[in-house]
Design a protein around this motif. Structure first.
Motif, short mmCIF file in Angstrom:
data_model
loop_
_atom_site.label_atom_id
_atom_site.label_comp_id
_atom_site.label_asym_id
_atom_site.label_seq_id
_atom_site.Cartn_x
_atom_site.Cartn_y
_atom_site.Cartn_z
N UNK A 8 12.26 -7.94 7.47
CA UNK A 8 12.43 -8.05 6.02
C UNK A 8 11.09 -7.86 5.32
N UNK A 9 10.06 -8.48 5.85
CA UNK A 9 8.72 -8.33 5.28
C UNK A 9 8.23 -6.90 5.41
N UNK A 10 8.46 -6.28 6.56
CA UNK A 10 8.04 -4.90 6.75
C UNK A 10 8.76 -3.96 5.79
N UNK A 11 10.04 -4.23 5.54
CA UNK A 11 10.79 -3.43 4.55
C UNK A 11 10.19 -3.59 3.16
N UNK A 12 9.88 -4.82 2.79
CA UNK A 12 9.28 -5.06 1.47
C UNK A 12 7.95 -4.34 1.35
N UNK A 13 7.16 -4.40 2.38
CA UNK A 13 5.86 -3.72 2.38
C UNK A 13 6.06 -2.21 2.20
N UNK A 14 7.02 -1.66 2.92
CA UNK A 14 7.31 -0.23 2.81
C UNK A 14 7.80 0.13 1.41
N UNK A 15 8.62 -0.72 0.80
CA UNK A 15 9.10 -0.46 -0.55
C UNK A 15 7.95 -0.44 -1.56
N UNK A 16 7.00 -1.34 -1.38
CA UNK A 16 5.84 -1.37 -2.27
C UNK A 16 5.00 -0.09 -2.12
N UNK A 17 4.81 0.34 -0.89
CA UNK A 17 4.06 1.57 -0.63
C UNK A 17 4.77 2.75 -1.28
N UNK A 18 6.06 2.89 -1.02
CA UNK A 18 6.82 4.00 -1.58
C UNK A 18 6.87 3.96 -3.10
N UNK A 19 6.95 2.75 -3.65
CA UNK A 19 6.96 2.62 -5.11
C UNK A 19 5.67 3.17 -5.70
N UNK A 20 4.54 2.80 -5.12
CA UNK A 20 3.27 3.31 -5.64
C UNK A 20 3.19 4.82 -5.49
N UNK A 21 3.55 5.36 -4.33
CA UNK A 21 3.50 6.80 -4.13
C UNK A 21 4.43 7.54 -5.09
N UNK A 22 5.60 6.99 -5.34
CA UNK A 22 6.53 7.58 -6.31
C UNK A 22 5.94 7.56 -7.72
N UNK A 23 5.36 6.45 -8.10
CA UNK A 23 4.75 6.34 -9.42
C UNK A 23 3.59 7.31 -9.58
N UNK A 42 11.48 -3.16 -7.03
CA UNK A 42 12.44 -4.23 -7.27
C UNK A 42 12.08 -5.48 -6.45
N UNK A 43 10.79 -5.81 -6.50
CA UNK A 43 10.26 -6.98 -5.81
C UNK A 43 9.40 -7.78 -6.78
N UNK A 44 9.18 -9.03 -6.46
CA UNK A 44 8.37 -9.90 -7.33
C UNK A 44 6.88 -9.64 -7.12
N UNK A 45 6.09 -10.05 -8.11
CA UNK A 45 4.64 -9.95 -7.99
C UNK A 45 4.15 -10.81 -6.82
N UNK A 46 4.79 -11.95 -6.61
CA UNK A 46 4.41 -12.81 -5.49
C UNK A 46 4.58 -12.07 -4.16
N UNK A 47 5.65 -11.31 -4.04
CA UNK A 47 5.86 -10.53 -2.82
C UNK A 47 4.74 -9.51 -2.67
N UNK A 48 4.37 -8.86 -3.78
CA UNK A 48 3.25 -7.91 -3.73
C UNK A 48 2.01 -8.60 -3.16
N UNK A 49 1.68 -9.76 -3.73
CA UNK A 49 0.45 -10.46 -3.34
C UNK A 49 0.54 -11.09 -1.94
N UNK A 50 1.73 -11.17 -1.39
CA UNK A 50 1.86 -11.59 0.01
C UNK A 50 1.33 -10.50 0.95
N UNK A 51 1.34 -9.25 0.48
CA UNK A 51 0.94 -8.12 1.31
C UNK A 51 -0.40 -7.52 0.92
N UNK A 52 -0.66 -7.45 -0.37
CA UNK A 52 -1.83 -6.73 -0.88
C UNK A 52 -2.51 -7.54 -1.96
N UNK A 53 -3.83 -7.37 -2.08
CA UNK A 53 -4.57 -8.01 -3.17
C UNK A 53 -4.62 -7.11 -4.39
#
Length: 183
Positions: A8-23, A42-53
């Protein structure tokens, strides 16, 4: 950055990566916010900060994934030849061309170069333990600049040479068989 194996965490991380690349395809990197990335993923800022600064950390993560892919491809080579290294490097950049193109088109080459320096340093130390000595740092600096700028030029070239030809060219240059100085 997250280094666990939770699916689940790996999926969230991948979604964040793809979101940035799409943007990055439709918006300048400097105008993209963490909030934009989270909304797109479609993730929270807290989820973002769990993976990246920072959003730069996403780019660094992408580049590191490329180098890990390259190193994985080299593990099967024995003996390891210079041509194997250049072929795997270019193959990895080519297979991750969307990411590399986004990095270059958004003027983030400095991140590519910095992570390439780190990867070359690690690789050099594995191949030659003396590579951590001071003089070898100059060699790492030279290789990093030469390879990074060659790859950047290749991605920016409107009529680039084929990947295999680029790998061969790099091998020739690095082995001293390309530029011949005549007396």
């Amino acid at each position: 950055m997250y280094e666990g194996k939770n699916p689940t965490a790996l999926n969230s991380q991948e979604w964040l990566v793809n979101a940035l690349l799409d943007l990055m395809e439709s918006k300048p990197y400097s105008k993209i916010t963490v909030k934009d990335i989270c909304q797109k993923a479609d993730l929270s800022r807290q989820t973002f900060y769990n993976f990246f600064e920072t959003k730069d950390d996403i780019i660094v993560f992408c580049i590191q994934q490329c180098y890990l892919e390259m190193m994985e491809g080299l593990k099967t080579k024995s003996p390891l030849l210079l041509s194997d290294i250049t072929e795997q490097l270019i193959h990895t950049f080519h297979s991750n061309r969307r990411t590399i193109h986004q990095i270059i088109s958004q003027n983030l080459e400095h991140l590519l170069e910095r992570e390439l320096a780190s990867a070359i340093e690690i690789f050099a130390e594995q191949m030659n333990p003396e590579a951590s000595a001071h003089p070898y740092k100059y060699g790492t600096s030279f290789l990093t600049g030469a390879i990074a700028h060659t790859v950047i030029y290749w991605f920016k070239d409107p009529d680039p040479i084929p990947a295999k030809q680029l790998a061969e060219l790099l091998a020739d240059i690095l082995s001293g068989n390309y530029y011949i100085i005549k007396k």
